[in-house]
Write a protein that holds these residues in place. Structure first.
Motif, PDB file in Angstrom:
ATOM      1  N   SER A  22     -27.622  45.667-103.521  1.00 53.30           N
ATOM      2  CA  SER A  22     -27.914  45.812-104.945  1.00 53.30           C
ATOM      3  C   SER A  22     -27.346  44.673-105.775  1.00 53.30           C
ATOM      4  CB  SER A  22     -27.373  47.146-105.456  1.00 53.30           C
ATOM      5  OG  SER A  22     -25.956  47.140-105.410  1.00 53.30           O
ATOM      6  N   ARG A  23     -26.322  44.001-105.288  1.00 56.81           N
ATOM      7  CA  ARG A  23     -25.681  42.939-106.057  1.00 56.81           C
ATOM      8  C   ARG A  23     -26.202  41.551-105.741  1.00 56.81           C
ATOM      9  NH1 ARG A  23     -19.449  45.111-106.005  1.00 56.81           N
ATOM     10  NH2 ARG A  23     -19.895  46.969-107.217  1.00 56.81           N
ATOM     11  N   MET A  24     -26.861  41.386-104.635  1.00 57.70           N
ATOM     12  CA  MET A  24     -27.329  40.062-104.249  1.00 57.70           C
ATOM     13  C   MET A  24     -28.850  40.008-104.243  1.00 57.70           C
ATOM     14  SD  MET A  24     -24.739  39.060-101.157  1.00 57.70           S
ATOM     15  CE  MET A  24     -25.554  37.508-100.904  1.00 57.70           C
ATOM     16  N   PRO A  25     -29.444  39.334-105.224  1.00 58.19           N
ATOM     17  CA  PRO A  25     -30.897  39.191-105.190  1.00 58.19           C
ATOM     18  C   PRO A  25     -31.294  38.253-104.053  1.00 58.19           C
ATOM     19  CG  PRO A  25     -29.961  37.963-107.024  1.00 58.19           C
ATOM     20  CD  PRO A  25     -28.836  38.700-106.361  1.00 58.19           C
ATOM     21  N   THR A  26     -32.321  38.616-103.369  1.00 57.78           N
ATOM     22  CA  THR A  26     -32.753  37.797-102.240  1.00 57.78           C
ATOM     23  C   THR A  26     -34.194  37.396-102.433  1.00 57.78           C
ATOM     24  OG1 THR A  26     -33.516  39.691-100.985  1.00 57.78           O
ATOM     25  CG2 THR A  26     -31.230  39.038-100.658  1.00 57.78           C
ATOM     26  N   LEU A  27     -34.586  36.427-101.665  1.00 57.93           N
ATOM     27  CA  LEU A  27     -35.968  35.963-101.704  1.00 57.93           C
ATOM     28  C   LEU A  27     -36.908  37.084-101.259  1.00 57.93           C
ATOM     29  CD1 LEU A  27     -37.976  33.653-102.097  1.00 57.93           C
ATOM     30  CD2 LEU A  27     -37.562  33.012 -99.727  1.00 57.93           C
ATOM     31  N   ASP A  28     -36.471  37.868-100.261  1.00 56.73           N
ATOM     32  CA  ASP A  28     -37.304  38.967 -99.780  1.00 56.73           C
ATOM     33  C   ASP A  28     -37.611  39.957-100.890  1.00 56.73           C
ATOM     34  OD1 ASP A  28     -37.357  37.900 -97.269  1.00 56.73           O
ATOM     35  OD2 ASP A  28     -35.807  39.211 -96.459  1.00 56.73           O
ATOM     36  N   LYS A  29     -36.601  40.279-101.698  1.00 51.25           N
ATOM     37  CA  LYS A  29     -36.816  41.230-102.786  1.00 51.25           C
ATOM     38  C   LYS A  29     -37.816  40.688-103.791  1.00 51.25           C
ATOM     39  CE  LYS A  29     -32.371  43.558-102.953  1.00 51.25           C
ATOM     40  NZ  LYS A  29     -31.188  43.762-103.774  1.00 51.25           N
ATOM     41  N   ARG A  30     -37.658  39.406-104.127  1.00 49.25           N
ATOM     42  CA  ARG A  30     -38.590  38.808-105.091  1.00 49.25           C
ATOM     43  C   ARG A  30     -40.005  38.778-104.516  1.00 49.25           C
ATOM     44  NH1 ARG A  30     -35.697  33.575-106.085  1.00 49.25           N
ATOM     45  NH2 ARG A  30     -33.803  34.470-105.269  1.00 49.25           N
ATOM     46  N   MET A  31     -40.112  38.459-103.233  1.00 52.09           N
ATOM     47  CA  MET A  31     -41.442  38.435-102.618  1.00 52.09           C
ATOM     48  C   MET A  31     -42.031  39.838-102.572  1.00 52.09           C
ATOM     49  SD  MET A  31     -40.930  35.638 -99.587  1.00 52.09           S
ATOM     50  CE  MET A  31     -42.540  35.906 -98.915  1.00 52.09           C
ATOM     51  N   ASP A  32     -41.214  40.845-102.251  1.00 51.19           N
ATOM     52  CA  ASP A  32     -41.696  42.223-102.231  1.00 51.19           C
ATOM     53  C   ASP A  32     -42.215  42.637-103.600  1.00 51.19           C
ATOM     54  OD1 ASP A  32     -41.159  42.561 -99.566  1.00 51.19           O
ATOM     55  OD2 ASP A  32     -39.242  43.597 -99.884  1.00 51.19           O
TER      56      ASP A  32
END
Length: 105
Positions: free
Chosen positions: A28-38
């Motif tokens: 929840s604290r670390m935005p990742t590329l996967d989250k943005r792509m999802d």
């Protein structure tokens, strides 16, 4: 006697609860590329499917049903063709017989 304030005690968590909460906390604290792509694909997937001509599972199932129906229709038509060929041979034989009778007269 003086009353001393006792600091409020927090509920202590078990070690296993602490361990199981670590991935969620980090996630929840670390935005990742996967989250943005999802998030991007969740928002734009219908447009991408349409634009790029992707086939969805529901489209594939619909095409399979249509293929089954067409295959069934083809089988029925082939059976009808065999029956028509038999009838055409019988008519052809009758015509030859009539032609021979006409030639004899």
């Amino acid at each position: 006697m003086y009353e001393t304030e006792i600091p409020e005690t927090k509920r202590k968590h078990s070690f296993s609860e602490t361990l199981t909460s670590i991935p969620g906390t980090i996630d929840s604290r670390m935005p990742t590329l996967d989250k943005r792509m999802d998030r991007y694909f969740d928002e734009y997937m219908p447009g991408l499917i349409e634009e790029w001509g992707f086939v969805t599972l529901s489209m594939l199932e619909q095409l399979e049903r249509r293929l089954d129906m067409v295959s069934l229709d083809i089988q029925v038509l082939e059976k009808g063709r065999a029956a028509l060929q038999t009838r055409a041979r019988a008519v052809d034989e009758e015509l030859r017989g009539l032609e021979e009778e006409v030639e004899k007269q």
